[in-house]
Each structure stands twice: as C-alpha cells, then as structure tokens.
Write an enzyme that holds these catalytic residues in place. Structure first.
Site, short mmCIF file in Angstrom:
data_model
loop_
_atom_site.label_atom_id
_atom_site.label_comp_id
_atom_site.label_asym_id
_atom_site.label_seq_id
_atom_site.Cartn_x
_atom_site.Cartn_y
_atom_site.Cartn_z
N ASP A 195 -3.93 43.26 -19.01
CA ASP A 195 -3.27 42.96 -18.38
C ASP A 195 -1.74 42.48 -18.77
OD1 ASP A 195 -2.89 39.81 -17.07
OD2 ASP A 195 -3.32 39.18 -19.56
N ASP A 218 1.00 39.64 -10.88
CA ASP A 218 2.59 39.64 -10.34
C ASP A 218 2.28 40.03 -8.61
OD1 ASP A 218 3.47 37.34 -11.99
OD2 ASP A 218 3.74 39.68 -13.14
N LYS A 271 -10.53 42.92 -11.96
CA LYS A 271 -10.34 43.01 -12.72
C LYS A 271 -11.35 43.98 -13.93
CE LYS A 271 -6.05 40.61 -14.59
NZ LYS A 271 -5.53 39.79 -15.53
#
Length: 1159
Positions: A427, A719, A832
């Site tokens: 992360d 992001d 993820k």
C-alpha cells in the site's frame, strides 16, 4: 481590515445530516425472516419473553482449549501429523511379540515429544486465558430499573436488553444501540482503532426519538423492542427496526456502538445491549486468519513421504530376503542353520510357513527402521521458530522509539518464508508514507502560493540533474514562524504569513478561502490544561492540515459544541455545517457581519468544477494547471469554492432540508442528498489546497536494497497516475534510466465512447485497448532484452479491472513479471486482493503484502506473508481486529522491512533449511546402520543397538545441537547481510533447500552409515579387544558403532555451523559427553534391565585403545566426503555467503560467478 485584529466568533445552530441518517432500505423488509430474527427487549431483560429467547451472555473466551477438552483435543492436534501417528502405531504394536525392542523404550520418546508440544500449547492458551479474565472482569454501569439508578457490574454479567452508561475514554462492553449522549442532538465520537486500525474519530448519531433520554429518570419508563439482524461478522452494516411508542424507526450502523471501540470527546452515552459475548461483531471477526504454511514446510511433507516410501522399500526388501533364507533353513530334510533349530521354532522363523514369516518380518522391519523418520523433527522446528520469533520481537533495530513500537511476530510458522520473498505488494498511504499530511501549497484566485519543494520534486530534480534545493527545512519549519516546528504545516511564502495576505490583489477571496479552511471540517479542538495549546481530533489527516493552516494564517478554530463553533479570526461569522463524505465534498453555510449568507464548499476537482456558476470560472484554467502541477509534485489536492445565498433562497432550502432530515421513509437518504445537492450549485471558485503525505524515513534506501536483493516491488495505491509515478521516483521504486510502460484508458477514443454512454461498447473497446497495450509492452521488453534495461509498469484502475479479466490476466502477469517495478493506480481494496492472488498463484513464488489499514486486509490475508504497519496508523494495539489480526508480522515503519527480510529472513531461511537437511542426514546415518547390520545377520530383524540407545538418539544425544543451529547460526553478520543484499537471492532461488541439496544431504547420510558400519565391524572382527585377548562381542560392537554415530553426526554439525557461540559448543560437546554419562549410569543398572549395556563402557570399551582409535578413524572417514565436497565447492563454485566469509569485504557482484549473477 486590520491584520492584527482578532475576535471571538460563535457559529450557532449547527446541524449534521446524511452521514447520520437512518432510513428504511429494502433490507428492512426482511426483519423477522431468517437471518433477521433477533429481538431485544430494551430495559427489560428480566421479562418472560426475553428470558425465553435465552441469548448467550457477555462472557468471552478466546482460548483454544478448556480444562475438560485440553487432553483429547491437544492429542488429536498432535496425531494429525503423519509422523506422530506412525510412532503412535509403532508404540502400540511394540507391546506385541513382533516388536524388535521393548515397548517402554518406544513409548518414552513419544511421550516426551508429544508432552513438550502439549506443554507449549498449554502455556500459550493460559496467556490467552489471562487476557480473557482481564476483559471479562472490567466494570461498566448498568441501569437498575427497580431503583432507578446505575450500578456497577462486570462485563461478563451483561445481558441482552440491559441499558448501560459508558463514560469518555471507556471501551464499549458489548454491541450497543446508541440511545443518547450528553449532547442534546444525540451524537458521540468513537475511535475504532481496535476494529479497523483507523485512529480517526467516527461520528455516531442516535435516533431523534431517543436522544431526549438524558438522565436516570427519563430512562425509568423507557421500554422498546428492537428487531434486527442475527449476529454476523460484517463491521460495516447493521439492519434493524426500533418499535417505540407504537411507531417504527429504522436502525443503521450509525446507531450501533461496537464492542472494543472507545468513546472519545463525549462525556457519556446511554446504550442498549444488542449483541453480547461471541455474538458481537468484533468476536464474530475474531477467527484465525487463513492457514498459511511455508514452502519449506510443504516440501518437508514430501520428504517425509519419500522417507516413508524408502522405509517400506527397505522393509519389503529385507522381508523378501528373510523369507528366502528362512525357507532354505530346511532343504531336502537337512537343517541349514541347525543352531536356530528351525524344526522347533515359532511362526516367526518357521521354514514351513516362510511366506507368513516374511510378512510378520515385514511388520517388524517397519518398526525397526522407524528411526529413519525423525520423531523430534516437528517439535524441534516449533521450538526453533518460537525462539526465532522472540529474537525478531526483541530486535532493537526494528524498535520504533517515537511510538514505543517493537516488531511483533504474530506467528512463528512463516519465519523462513521471510527469506524467500520474491514479490512485495505494498500500500502507499500510511505504508510508504507517514499518513501525516502537511499543508505545503495552495492556489487562490489563480495565484499559486508556497515556495518549498516536496520530496517528489527533489527526487525529480535529481533525476533531471537540476539543483534540488528546498526552501523548506527538513523539519518542516517555516522561517516566518521564528523557528517553531509546526506539525501539519510546512508552508513557506511570506505573501500569506503574518496577515500579509491583506495586501494581495484578491485579499477578499483569500479571506473567504481561509475561512473555508477554518470552518469546513469535522475537527474537535482539545485544549491542553498545562500549556493552553490547542490540538485537534479529526476524521482524516487532511482535515488536521487544513485547520492548522487556517490557524497559522490567522483563523483559529478553538471551541465546538453541538450548538456552536467558535473561532479567533479577523471577521466574525455564524453558520451551520452540512457534510457528506460519500459525495466527496463538504459544505458550510455561514452568515457574515454584513448579514450576508455564504456557502463554502470543498471537494475533489472531479465533482467541484462541474458545480461552478457561469461567473465562477474566472480562475479555472489557472487552478486546473496548478492542480496538475501539485499532483506531479506528489501532493493531494482539494478544490475550494463558495456562493452567496439570498435570505429567501436560504429559508426555502432550510425548510426543505429539515423536512428531508426528519422524514422516515425509504427515500430519506435520497431526499437529504437532493437538498444538499440543490444548494451546492452555481459556486464561485476560490482556489485549491495541496497537502503532502511525506515518505517514511528510509523508504527509498529500503526499496533500493530490496531491489538489489532481487525482490520485485508492486505498489497498489488509490492515487492518480501522475501522483503515483512521482511518488515512485521519490521512493526509488522508479529509478533513473528505468523505462516506463504505461497502460491507461485515458485515450481519446475511450473518452469519446464514454460521452455517448454505451457501456457495452466502452467495455469492448477498453478490453481491446488494454490487450493491445499489454502486447506492445511485452514486445518492447523483448526487443530490449539484449540491453538488460530496467522497466517499470504503471497501470490505472480502469485498465487494471480489464487486465484482471480471465482472458487477459495471464498476459498481464507475464508483462508485470518482466518488469522490475509495478505501480497500480486507483486500486480498490478488492483489486488489491485480486492482484495479490494473481501474483501468488501465477508466479508460484513467495509473495509478501504490507499495509496499514482495513482496506489492506484482503491482500494481507491473500499473500503468503502479511505484514502490518503499526507506527502511526493501523495496528495501534497488538491485538486489534480485524486489520491487525490479519497480519503475520507487525512493524512500525516500512524501512524495517529491510532488516526483517534481509537479516532475519535470510538467517531463518538458512537455519531452517540446514536444520531439516541435517535432521534427515543424522537419522539416515543412524537408521541405515540398523539395515546394514540386519543384512550382516541374515535379515533377522535383530537390532544393532540396545533399546534405550535407539530411544534416546533423537531425544537427547543429537537434538540440542540442531536446535542451537536453528536459533543462533549466522553465515554472515547482520551488517554484511545489509551491505550485500545479493545474499538474499539464496532464499529467493531456494538454493539451500532445493532437491539436489536435500538429496545430497541424504546421500551424505547413506555414505556415513556405510563407513560407520563397515569400518567398525571390520576393525573389531577377529581383533583382540580386551587385555585378556578376547575379541569384541555384540555389546562392544553396538557401543562402538553407536559411539561412532554420535561422534560423527555431532562433528558434522560442528562442520556445518558458520557462527560459533558458547551455546553451540556446549550443546555439541555436551551431547557427546551426555552419551558417555548415560552409558556409565545405565551400565551400572542390573543386567536384567541394562542388558547389552551392562558395564560395557567401564569394563570393555574405555580401557581398550582400539575403541578410541576406531572412533577417531571412523569419524574422520565419515566426515571426509563432506569436507572434500565443501572444499571443492568453495574453491571452484562458491556460494555468495562463502565469498563473504572468506573475503569479508569487496563487491559481491564482481566476485560471484557469472552463472549465479544471471540467476
């Protein structure tokens, strides 16, 4: 406006909405059906209806065992292992005449091994038991309806329906329905770090109908019924209905206070117990994480099966030869081995029933050669791993003093996996970065303010060869603040500081911009009594940065109540707060001193620019350019805007908003959002904020070393692509000279399709575009293969969704594994986890996932090794759930990963690998001497050694040195491990536990057993052993051969150890000494018990020089093959650690042979 004038400003009549709304969803129609059948009689737990439901109490137990089931359950756990089950069967059969040794000699080692493991289990369970006792005996206040007062009681005595009172900074004792608080509008603030790892405060809202329950007297007549969902593990939803005063009120997660969360910034709350004990959501989540086994352990199972197969083959071969020989004992009426009297024998040696005798002999051999299977292997590995975990926990280099956080190994099963990590999936926010936002830049009225350089800008400047001087000091101190270090504020621009902003061209817009920062938030001020300094409790680090920045610019927020918010500022205002995090914006309506009503709004650029009025676009182009520049500098941005409302418009909107907020219908949430959306239109752009989330200390250096170690690093972040790329450069994930392969769907043709809204066409075109980009990326790498260029892959969230499609995931993984670094932008928590699974399954190599929050739980549990960051945000306590409980190891800072993997991982992998190989070597050496002796004695199944010799071999004479190796051995020091990261490749490539190496150790055991048996028997055959001329008998041969084995395997251990401590010397030479001490003591016992060991050392072996000469020659001969192999290997094909041990200094990559460098 005077820059120095400050006034106390009170904003009254503050309302909250949207995030607090309770509404009827479709799920509420299921109340009363299966899964939604729980009924709670509020404030009436003693009613007959409540008693009949018989819900479980609030007692909590996290232990694995109870006093009643410990022995049977623990034994079941032990005998699930194939090796232990085998020895149990052998122990049972040893009571029959088939056994080649006495039953007690087999049972004692088994009892010792199983007993040691059970003691370990009992100690660990008792520790959990003590924690349970502490939690169950905590006290809380429960309402006594008979006397109308609150009385203290223990947590474990709470019942469903009890009304409890919880005070500030106390933990909730059960899952409670929030009734009311000291605040009139029924809100409270909760910290859930023990649940989801988030330290930011959560706002909870009681129903308006119960928020009036403010004291004991109002609770006396309170009676209601709750119908809700049954106990479940979902922390993020709650469905129920409150039946009160003849009306129904929908319940949501906003009214549920979860056990083990803490009440903050609220004096007290009243709540009704809904779920107790193991029915609470935190306990429903308190399951063990997915069972993880290391690759070495999985291969160990295969080796055990190979040894079992070898045992079967040896026993079967021996039984065939035995059957042939036995059948030939009577040939043509003649007795071949007349001294055995085969004509008068039992079935075991009956030539007339040779086939049956051979089968019985087969069963006997299965027991005899059981010493090929190391009985103490599993317990020794467990002991070693536990001790290794203790060293990890106590490593001072992984202790974070600032937060008082040591490293914590939550499991010891995966220690060796730390030395084999091939891919790290990380992360970003809170893991690579600190998750402490600092206000560094802003854009107001088309002008950019803030002169400092961010870490990303400095990294980019170094990349392009430009000077990287920063106007901001390393500590984040602005020169205009007289050297004061201000956490959260790293702004340097004299144009705005100390009230100078009033001299700027658009000072009126600057004022409104700063006011928006000061009031548009959910922060709570806390005044330190000793220093009178103000700190802020916030829901996000961004808010803290905004409030602190506003204070430094002259707009200080210092007090909040439920009816007002107070500021020290240059101009007074009053207003009301309106927020909804789900809409990615927050709004505030205020009335200034000129009696104008203003709305301030801040949010993401993706939703803010479309809300601007025709006159509000004056600075849009400049602001967009600044936002793009800030993103490239690695900054997080928000757009700030405002509008003026006329009184009539405000009154109409307020009436509509209050009506929407008080409605109790299925569309309540939609009505509230629509009301807010209606007022948040026709905005005038003020500017944008830019905050920096700084990298943690040592992150770039850590990533660089891990890359040198051959570890591939993937960053999975939410992001934007520009921000992620520049963060990649700042943390050395993307390096100078590294070529980038970018996969994105921000293409003109895709954007054109999105405008038409044809979802099917968009999906088809997107899938084809991603497929083409992946193919082009693979082709690019293929063309540059000769240049050995480094590649970095960057993919956005939209593209990743298609790349994970079944038709593309294989191609995507192939491309990603060809790259040295991978960055996945705009990744969701589910993506993820899916990416982690793809890498783990697709590469068949060890993956490590590292993160700090609840959104990282999926990938942490999916990876082979999960690491949690516990420094600033994340695992604030070691036993937090579920984010913390999902990890296998906890460290406070990302850069500690360097020490965890390159040092402890390398050591643990090497130690466990050598330890297991040595175990098989020593057992094969010992076990095959039994087989060679059987061939020497006509396959008679006669044991070569005394029963207790065999029983104590694995337990006492050879076990402690191997444990010492597993705990203390170091091929190189920690300093050299970090200096030469290439050493780590030994684990990544699994060099030390490869099949050639395992078989090599096994072959070494076979060779040693042959040397020991052949040399010992031939040295003693027909030689005068005693001073009176007698030759050595069977007892002498057994003692001599056994002594040679003990000496040989322990001296082999001494050759294998790289780092000697006094512990190793003590255990190696102590084990040999203990053998002789045992032989002396055991030999003094009566011959009916000691049998062939009776005084064999004192009277026969020790006085004979031949005994000692044989031991020296046999041991030297047995060790010679390994010694020659290692000498040749070090000289011609040295391993990396061999070079470091010999040289000690120098460039490893120039010394390692070319073949190893390529690998």
């Amino acid at each position: 406006m005077a820059a120095g004038r400050k006034m106390d400003v009170v904003r009254s009549k503050l309302y909250s909405y949207a995030c607090c709304s309770s509404l009827f969803h479709d799920e509420h129609s299921q109340i009363g059906q299966r899964g939604y059948s729980r009924m709670v009689y509020c404030n009436d737990p003693d009613s007959s209806d409540a008693i009949r439901l018989n819900y479980r109490g609030n007692y909590v137990s996290t232990t694995k065992y109870t006093a009643a089931n410990f022995i049977p359950k623990s034994l079941f756990e032990q005998f699930r292992r194939v090796a232990n089950l085998y020895f149990l069967v052998v122990a049972c059969v040893s009571f029959s005449p088939l056994a080649p040794f006495t039953a007690i000699s087999v049972a004692v080692p088994l009892v010792v091994v199983i007993g040691a493991t059970m003691v370990k289990e009992a100690v660990e369970d008792w520790r959990r038991r003590k924690q349970d006792i502490e939690a169950n005996n905590r006290e809380t206040e429960v309402y006594d309806g008979m006397n109308g007062v609150f009385v203290k009681t223990k947590w474990e005595k709470l019942r469903v329906g009890d009304v409890v009172k919880v005070y500030k900074d106390e933990y909730f004792p059960a899952d409670l329905l929030f009734l009311s608080s000291n605040y009139e509008d029924g809100i409270c603030y909760v910290e859930t770090s023990n649940l989801d790892g988030e330290t930011n405060l959560k706002l909870k809202h009681a129903l308006e109908v119960t928020s009036c329950l403010q004291d004991e007297s109002s609770l006396h007549d309170f009676k209601a019924v709750i119908k809700c969902e049954d106990p479940n593990e979902n922390l993020y939803s709650f469905i129920g209905t409150l039946y009160y005063n003849g009306k129904q009120y929908p319940l949501s997660l906003q009214q549920l206070l979860l056990r083990d969360s803490k009440l903050r910034n609220t004096d007290f709350v009243y709540g009704v117990v809904v779920f107790t004990g193991h029915d609470t959501k935190v306990m429903q989540n308190a399951t063990d994480p997915p069972s993880k086994r290391s690759r070495i352990e999985r291969r160990l199972d295969k080796i055990i099966y190979i040894l079992f197969s070898s045992l079967m083959v040896i026993a079967f071969s021996g039984s065939i030869f035995f059957g042939i020989i036995t059948k030939n004992d009577i040939s043509n009426g003649r007795l071949t081995r007349w001294y055995l009297r085969p004509d008068k024998t039992k079935v075991f040696y009956d030539p007339k029933r040779a086939l049956l005798a051979a089968f019985l002999h087969f069963l006997t051999d299965l027991m005899l050669y059981g010493y090929l299977i190391p009985i103490s292997l599993y317990v020794s590995i467990e002991i070693v791993k536990v001790l290794q975990s203790i060293f990890i926990n106590q490593d001072q280099y992984m202790y974070y003093e600032e937060a008082d956080k040591p490293a914590h190994a939550r499991t010891s099963n995966l220690n060796e996996e730390l030395g084999q990590v091939y891919t790290i999936l990380s992360d970003k926010t809170g893991t690579l970065t600190c998750n402490n936002m600092e206000f560094v830049k802003c854009s107001i009225a088309g002008t950019s303010y803030g002169r400092g350089m961010t870490e990303v800008e400095i990294a980019l400047a170094k990349k392009t060869g430009q000077p990287a001087s920063s106007g901001v000091s390393d500590e984040g101190v602005d020169s205009t603040t007289s050297g004061r270090q201000i956490k959260g504020f790293n702004f340097k621009d004299e144009r705005l500081m100390n009230g100078r902003w009033v001299n700027e061209p658009h000072s009126d817009m600057i004022r409104e911009f700063l006011r928006a920062l000061a009031i548009c938030h959910t922060a709570i001020p806390e005044v330190q009594e000793e220093t009178a300094e103000i700190s802020y409790e916030v829901e996000s680090p961004d808010e803290a940065a905004f409030v602190i920045a506003a204070r430094e610019f002259g707009f200080e927020f210092f007090r909040r109540t439920q009816s007002s918010i107070s500021l020290h500022e240059l101009d007074p205002q009053t207003g009301k707060r309106v927020d909804s995090s789900s809409r990615k914006r927050m709004s505030v309506i205020v009335r200034n001193q000129e009696n104008k009503i203003l709305l301030f709004c801040k949010g993401a650029d993706s939703v803010m620019f479309e809300r601007l009025s025709e006159d509000g676009h004056a600075f849009e182009a400049e602001t967009r350019a600044h936002i793009k520049k800030y993103a490239e500098a690695g900054l997080r941005t928000l757009v700030v805007a405002y509008r003026e409302l006329d009184a009539q418009e405000y009154r109409e909107w307020e009436e509509e908003f209050v009506k929407a907020k008080t409605t109790v219908t299925a569309d309540r949430d939609a009505l509230v959002d629509a009301a807010a959306d209606k007022i948040e239109q026709k905005l005038i752009l003020l500017g944008a904020t830019a905050v920096e989330d700084k990298l943690q200390k040592g992150v770039p250096e850590c990533i660089d070393k891990l890359a040198q170690a051959g570890v591939r690093i993937w960053v999975l972040t939410g992001d934007k692509m520009e921000t992620a790329i520049n963060i990649g450069y700042a943390c050395s994930l993307l390096r100078q000279g590294m070529k980038q392969i970018v996969i994105s769907l921000d293409l003109p043709e895709i954007i054109a399709l999105e405008k038409h809204g044809d979802k099917e066409a968009i999906a088809k075109a997107s899938l084809g575009s991603v497929k083409m980009q992946i193919r082009e990326g693979k082709s690019q790498i293929g063309l540059d293969r000769q240049t050995l260029s480094e590649y970095g892959l960057i993919i956005d969230g939209k593209s990743l969704a298609f790349a994970l499609d079944e038709s593309l995931e294989k191609s995507f993984l192939e491309l990603a594994t060809l790259c040295d670094s991978v960055i996945c932008c705009r990744s969701s928590p589910k993506q993820k986890a899916l990416v982690t699974r793809l890498v783990k399954v697709g590469t068949h190599k060890t993956t490590l996932a590292i993160g700090d929050g609840a959104n990282d739980v999926g990938m942490i549990q999916e990876a082979d090794v999960g690491v949690g960051i516990s420094g600033v945000e994340g695992m604030q306590v070691i036993v937090s759930l579920p984010a913390a409980m999902s990890s296998d190891y906890a460290i406070a800072q990302f850069w500690f990963l360097e020490h965890l993997l390159l040092v402890h991982g390398h050591w643990c992998y090497r130690r466990i690998s050598i330890m297991i190989c040595y175990f098989f070597y020593k057992n094969i050496t010992f076990g095959l001497t039994l087989f060679w002796f059987e061939t020497h004695s006509s396959f008679s199944a006669q044991p070569a050694y005394n029963d207790w010799y065999m029983s104590f071999y694995n337990v006492f004479f050879t076990s402690l040195p191997v444990i010492a190796l597993g705990v203390f051995d170091q091929d190189v020091s920690a300093r050299l491990c970090l200096k030469y990261p290439s050493l780590y490749k030994e684990g990544v490539q699994n060099i030390l536990f490869s099949w050639p190496r395992i078989l090599g150790w096994m072959f070494n055991g076979v060779t040693s057993s042959i040397i020991v048996f052949v040399f010992s028997t031939n040295a003693l055959k027909q030689q005068a052993f005693r001073s009176d001329g007698h030759v050595g008998d069977f007892s002498v041969l057994a003692a001599t051969m056994y002594s040679c084995v003990v000496w040989a395997v322990n001296c082999q251990m001494a050759l294998s150890i790289s780092y000697f401590t006094w512990m190793q010397h003590f255990f190696i030479w102590g084990s040999i000494a203990f053998w002789y001490a045992f032989l002396i003591i055991y030999g003094t016992l009566p011959p009916t018990f000691s049998k062939t060991a009776y005084k064999v050392l004192v009277e026969a072996c020790a006085p004979s020089p031949l005994y000692w000469v044989v031991i020296i020659l046999v041991v030297m001969s047995a060790l010679l093959p390994y010694f020659i192999f290692r000498a040749v290997q070090i000289w011609f094909w040295p391993m990396p650690h061999d070079i470091i041990q010999v040289k000690g200094t120098g460039d490893l990559d120039t010394m390692v042979p070319l073949s190893q460098q390529r690998s």
